[in-house]
Design an enzyme around this catalytic site. Structure first.
Site, PDB file in Angstrom:
ATOM      1  N   ASP B 346       0.784  -1.233   0.000  1.00 54.52           N
ATOM      2  CA  ASP B 346       0.000   0.000   0.000  1.00 54.52           C
ATOM      3  C   ASP B 346       0.819   1.287   0.000  1.00 54.52           C
ATOM      4  O   ASP B 346       0.364   2.299  -0.529  1.00 54.52           O
ATOM      5  CB  ASP B 346      -0.976   0.003   1.184  1.00 54.52           C
ATOM      6  CG  ASP B 346      -2.189  -0.906   0.939  1.00 54.52           C
ATOM      7  OD1 ASP B 346      -2.634  -0.965  -0.219  1.00 54.52           O
ATOM      8  OD2 ASP B 346      -2.682  -1.528   1.883  1.00 54.52           O
ATOM      9  N   TYR B 434      -9.670   0.038   2.433  1.00 53.86           N
ATOM     10  CA  TYR B 434      -9.106  -0.153   3.755  1.00 53.86           C
ATOM     11  C   TYR B 434      -8.664   1.153   4.389  1.00 53.86           C
ATOM     12  O   TYR B 434      -8.143   2.016   3.723  1.00 53.86           O
ATOM     13  CB  TYR B 434      -7.886  -1.065   3.644  1.00 53.86           C
ATOM     14  CG  TYR B 434      -8.011  -2.234   4.559  1.00 53.86           C
ATOM     15  CD1 TYR B 434      -8.558  -3.425   4.116  1.00 53.86           C
ATOM     16  CD2 TYR B 434      -7.627  -2.134   5.900  1.00 53.86           C
ATOM     17  CE1 TYR B 434      -8.704  -4.499   4.970  1.00 53.86           C
ATOM     18  CE2 TYR B 434      -7.774  -3.207   6.750  1.00 53.86           C
ATOM     19  CZ  TYR B 434      -8.305  -4.384   6.281  1.00 53.86           C
ATOM     20  OH  TYR B 434      -8.457  -5.437   7.134  1.00 53.86           O
TER      21      TYR B 434
END
Lengths: 700, 700
Positions: B346, B434
């Site tokens: 990420d 997320y």
């Protein structure tokens, strides 16, 4: 005549009670300058009656137990020494059936007493005023030390000539000594057949923190019943007593300012008051939770009948029948004559409730806390009040319950976040040098967070060294001049009688297994797969945690399923997971064999509450969780109890001198397919308009 | 003429900047009803100049970088797409020497750009206005996706006939779709030589929580540069799109009240204001701490030059040169055609700072928080402001710094406890579905507590099932009708450039070893002994944690000793320690090989900042921490960097639907013989007289 004497007895005992309560309050709170109480009015416990089948024995009930025992034939000659008078809780089925307004199941007491060196375990029916069972020495140990034991044993050395010679040779006077009574453990047949204690002394000259001034190597073994000195050992004459410089931790003793910029006042504020209620003394209601909370002589704090409201239909649902810290095991790692025996079982040997002095408002617990007392028995069977030993408060720590934002990738502009507000039940015990802080924290999302904090003073060892020449030869690092912080462990074993949606539950090991993909199946070569295995018998649930063979551990109700077909459950999420590495034949480990695994599951059995056995003092390990579990009973779809051991390895350091900054660890009990969906989806955010308007106090 | 054009350029870019800032503010805060700002006035970033060598590039500086690049010969024909413009931090030695008022070390920028499908890594000197280095494709990967990449790729499927046929066959209209662009990872030669992305689509009809409505099995592989659809795959036509019922998490969309008693307003209050100061935009001073705090495009939040005041002599002492979350690795455990590639990095693929929308006052951060903006670059090289992406606040959670009471065993009557007040620097990023919450918490006792919270939406998989018939055949549990919560892991690898009392440190494994006592030596049969082993080279410090072979891990300064002779140090206390179990030859694990161990130590090297490599997107694992560490360089008494990976295994459950309650874990950096004694011994308790006077607000 019998009645008159009883009344007389009651009058005296009530008087004793109020004197004790009064002196506690004076000493504990009002004498500390600057503290203003801000806590609810002390309760007049003398008039209390129980409101719930699980309520602890009241003052009146303890008096009645003493009266019953006084007229009990076997004690007519000599009244035993009372070590514990505790509610003998009704059978679970009776408690579960009971509703407010119903008649009570019979009130019963369990009494642990000593008479002529023998352990007596009695059950007393308060309604019929009868002793209903009476066992003598049912297992190898003895009841926890009483205050009288501790007091008497700590004075015993002073009438011993060798001891007095030894302290004189060190240039010490007896008036500057404080002696403590660590249990002697059990190390074979020499230490059987009588209660023994090791007495260690410290110099309190120049400091109330005598723990930092051990008279190293001086150990007096005392017979607790005859107070005879059984053994005198002095191996430390060449070891100086460490200086008292900078050991006093009291605020009033501080001469210098700390080397930091002062902090502005800060506080958790609730101008409309806290959102919880305590009904009938022990029933706590908050947000979506209801539970019963009480002080306990041995465990310190017991949480029972924990229920959470279903987020869909509003029904109260069972989560846990009973949860508490069942035993503490603290082995030190030093073989010396004056150290080998130092391995404590703090609940069973000393009592967490017994050791819980009143919490300090604003410092142990925030503003707006509610305080609860403990009612225990003195060695002569009189009730006494341990005031303010539990606090209950709402906690907002700036944390986030859930959040999400959108706006970068999509055409939604969303900023949603919810503050996390929780409810904490706390107690703190000073078991001699060490302080334990126990928190049970309830979250609105159904999670229960159990935390143990360690603070207070290290158990330290005198050393000839000012500097650390060869640390490898010592049992721990030098933490101050002439002081070694001996390496040790702390294990706290929790009894968690989970009843997820009813009493019959199963324990499931949800193992994450690495699988290899088949050739050509996928560009991925490996993946994890969760594999559920229901434990059939106790041995299936003896769990050692493994980082590279991980699992989730679920307590499920196999007969209750979510709308999707998932069994409703809670999982235990282990936190600090130090394991005991001692050999299983080492006497301390044998007695504390409940630390051989991190997780155990046993069938519910009212007599299996204390992981180290009912009678722990000098026990030989014949009545531990490990022994019970070896029976390998069936645990599938049964009323079962989960046991979890939280562990800490401690290699001390200088920062732990003269008092330890709190070290905290814990574990979680977390709903897993218990709710149909996120139970706090509909929770409201905080709005500025609702928050308090505050100003500094005039005096700050 | 060149000057005029530059001025013109600046004017345009400033305009763009203010438009962006303005729209952010409007969309993010003022439009949410009931929130009143209570945060400091927005800063006019257009006028800012740096105050510290580590300050991020200012708006003016980013503009200057763009100007320099515009006139840089190789780009004279085509201006590249800018993926990152970041401060190229000066050499450590220059930063350490620098004192306020000194002239600055040269300001430099590092630029990651793309041109004609090639990665360009440039260093730009802002003072000399020159490109000082320029590498093309220095390693296998590409820079993180830009907003333009994401935006363009997510539109690409709609011009593909097969795609349109497929959604029509499902009865969907393109207007109800939202498409996301998860990275495709790297799975061998087929995916080399061009930037590819997998595009997945969701239905947003009836809910902004489209994540819960996947169009399962439909994957479009897009060339990011040509926007050509490289591959179309549809394996999920029989899988219905889950309903949108109860998926909307926005407060304004809630129709029912939650099933719990409402909570009274609660707040952390500081009527005299917080005790910290932010000087010159980025230097934070609080209690005994000083550090530099900045937003970062990739890591989200960077803490630098962390110093703590010595509790004895008041000197500021070095603790950490730089700390940040270097990479995130999130592998999913499903081999399906539409799932195998789902393993994210990420930070390197999307950027935590890039994904950090403004924090929500009172809900993401408590009252009295201070907010900090991030300044990054758009794909065309213009500066833009990510407002309120970091907050800083003082936290009081009702916890206890240290405590002890006396009175039971001895004649001292003592009740001492100190409340724990800490300072938190927080950021939160929504990386697609997320959310990550990153906290750096500073304690007055010298401890730094780093926490990662996970919230937001699960990445879910459509399923034909309403009920869970055979969970073993699925890659995760059913968490709602037709929705599987796929099992996955989260790993966050922190770069911790500890400089304990100076740059040269050593890494010590303090191993606790069980020893057997010799026959006759002691009644104890076993004990633990701590054994210190200094790591000589990198391989000595490749650590897999073991519950039954425990160690403490110290970073020490071997040349600096306490008065007792102990080396000064900090230890890392691991928290949630899930390990990656994937095979090392599995492509995602190869690329994220930095998770092969929980701890690594490398010699300081300015180019080794990003655990997954500088160019992470589609990388092949040739530039990871694991590769660097294999060089096995000397790390004893050297400037070294500690790396720690925090891990979470996630087996989802129904409670995670439609939005996940935050799951938090973390680790600690804790002083060990760094201070001569407990640095907060002299801290003051809280007194009632100092606490605020609060009343409910009129509207509550």
């Amino acid at each position: 005549m019998e009645k008159t004497s009883c009344l007389h007895f009651c009058f005296i005992s009530c008087l004793v009670l109020f004197i004790i309560v009064g002196s506690w309050y004076r000493s504990s709170i009002s004498s500390l300058p600057g503290y203003s109480l801000q806590i609810q009015k002390p309760i007049d416990h003398s008039a209390e009656t129980p409101y719930h089948p699980l309520d602890p024995l009241t003052v009146k009930e303890i008096n009645r137990v003493r009266t019953i025992l006084s007229s009990y034939e076997p004690f007519s000659f000599t009244f035993p020494t009372i070590h514990t008078i505790l509610l003998d809780e009704p059978d679970k089925v009776q408690v579960l059936k009971w509703r407010k307004g119903d008649p009570f199941p019979p009130r019963k007491a369990q009494v642990l007493a000593l008479l002529n060196g023998q352990s007596h375990v009695l059950n007393v029916d308060l309604d019929s005023r009868r002793v209903t069972s009476h066992a003598i020495n049912p297992s190898s140990g003895y009841p926890m030390l009483s205050m009288d034991d501790i007091s008497a044993a700590s004075k015993a050395p002073f009438s011993n000539a060798e001891f007095n010679k030894s302290i004189a040779a060190r240039g010490l006077s007896s008036s500057e000594l404080t002696c403590l009574t660590p249990s002697g453990g059990w190390f074979g047949p020499n230490e059987e057949g009588k209660r023994v204690v090791k007495v260690l002394c410290f110099s309190k000259q120049g400091t109330p923190n005598f723990y930092m001034r051990p008279i190293e190597g001086l150990v007096i073994t005392v017979d607790l019943d005859t107070l005879e000195v059984l053994k005198f050992s002095d191996t430390g004459r060449d070891i100086p007593i460490p200086k008292s410089t900078d050991t006093d931790y009291r605020y009033t003793a501080q001469k210098k300012e700390p080397q930091m910029e002062p902090l502005n006042p800060i506080s958790i504020e609730q101008p409309k008051g806290p959102s919880f209620r305590v009904e009938d003394g022990h029933t706590v209601k908050w947000a979506n939770w209801v539970f019963h909370l009480k002080a306990d002589h041995r465990a310190g704090l017991v949480i029972s009948r924990v229920m959470v409201r279903d987020s869909e239909n509003g029904e109260l649902r069972d989560v846990m029948y009973k949860g508490f810290a069942s035993e503490f095991f603290v082995p030190y790692m030093d073989l010396d004559e004056s150290w080998y025996f130092k391995s404590y079982m703090d609940a069973g040997e000393f009592g967490l409730g017994m050791s819980a002095l009143p919490l300090v408002p604003l410092n142990d617990c925030p503003r707006h806390s509610y305080y609860m007392d403990g009612i225990f028995a003195t060695p002569d069977g009189n009730p006494f009040v341990q005031p303010n030993m539990i606090c209950l408060f709402e906690r907002y720590a700036g944390d986030i319950s859930w959040r999400h934002s959108e706006g970068l990738l999509t055409d939604f502009q969303i900023r949603e976040a919810r503050p996390k507000v929780t409810l904490v039940a706390r107690m703190a015990a000073s078991v001699g040098n060490y302080d334990y802080i126990l928190d049970w924290e309830f979250q609105t999302d159904g999670l229960i967070n159990v935390k143990v904090g360690l603070s207070g003073m290290l158990m330290v060892k005198g050393s000839p060294y000012h500097q650390a020449p060869n640390q490898d030869a010592m049992s721990g690092p030098l933490i101050s001049e002439n002081l070694i912080g001996v390496v040790h462990d702390h294990f706290v074993t929790f009894h968690l009688d989970m009843d997820i949606d009813g009493v019959n539950n199963s324990f499931v090991n949800v193992n994450l297994v690495k699988e290899r993909s088949l050739p050509g199946e996928s560009p991925r070569k490996s993946y994890l797969k969760s594999k559920r295995k229901i434990a059939k018998t106790e041995k299936d649930a003896q769990i050692k945690l493994k980082l590279y063979d991980p699992s989730e551990f679920h307590m499920i109700n196999p007969s209750k399923r979510s709308r999707l077909g998932n069994p409703t459950g809670y999982k235990i999420v282990p936190g600090g997971t130090a394991a005991s590495l001692l050999d299983h034949d080492d006497p301390p480990q044998l007695r504390s064999a409940f630390t051989n695994n991190q997780i155990w599951v046993t069938p519910y059995n009212k007599t299996e509450q204390w992981a180290g056995g009912l009678l722990t003092y000098q026990s030989r390990g014949d009545d531990t969780l490990a022994v019970w579990s070896e029976r390998d009973r069936s645990i599938e779809n049964k009323d079962i109890v989960l046991w979890y051991t939280l562990g800490f390895h401690q290699i001390p350091c200088q920062e732990d001198f003269p008092i330890m900054p709190t070290v905290t660890s814990g574990f979680e009990l977390k709903p897993v397919n218990f709710f149909e969906s996120n139970p706090i989806l509909r929770a409201a955010p905080a709005f500025e308009k609702d928050l308090p308007v505050c100003r500094p106090s005039a005096s700050s």
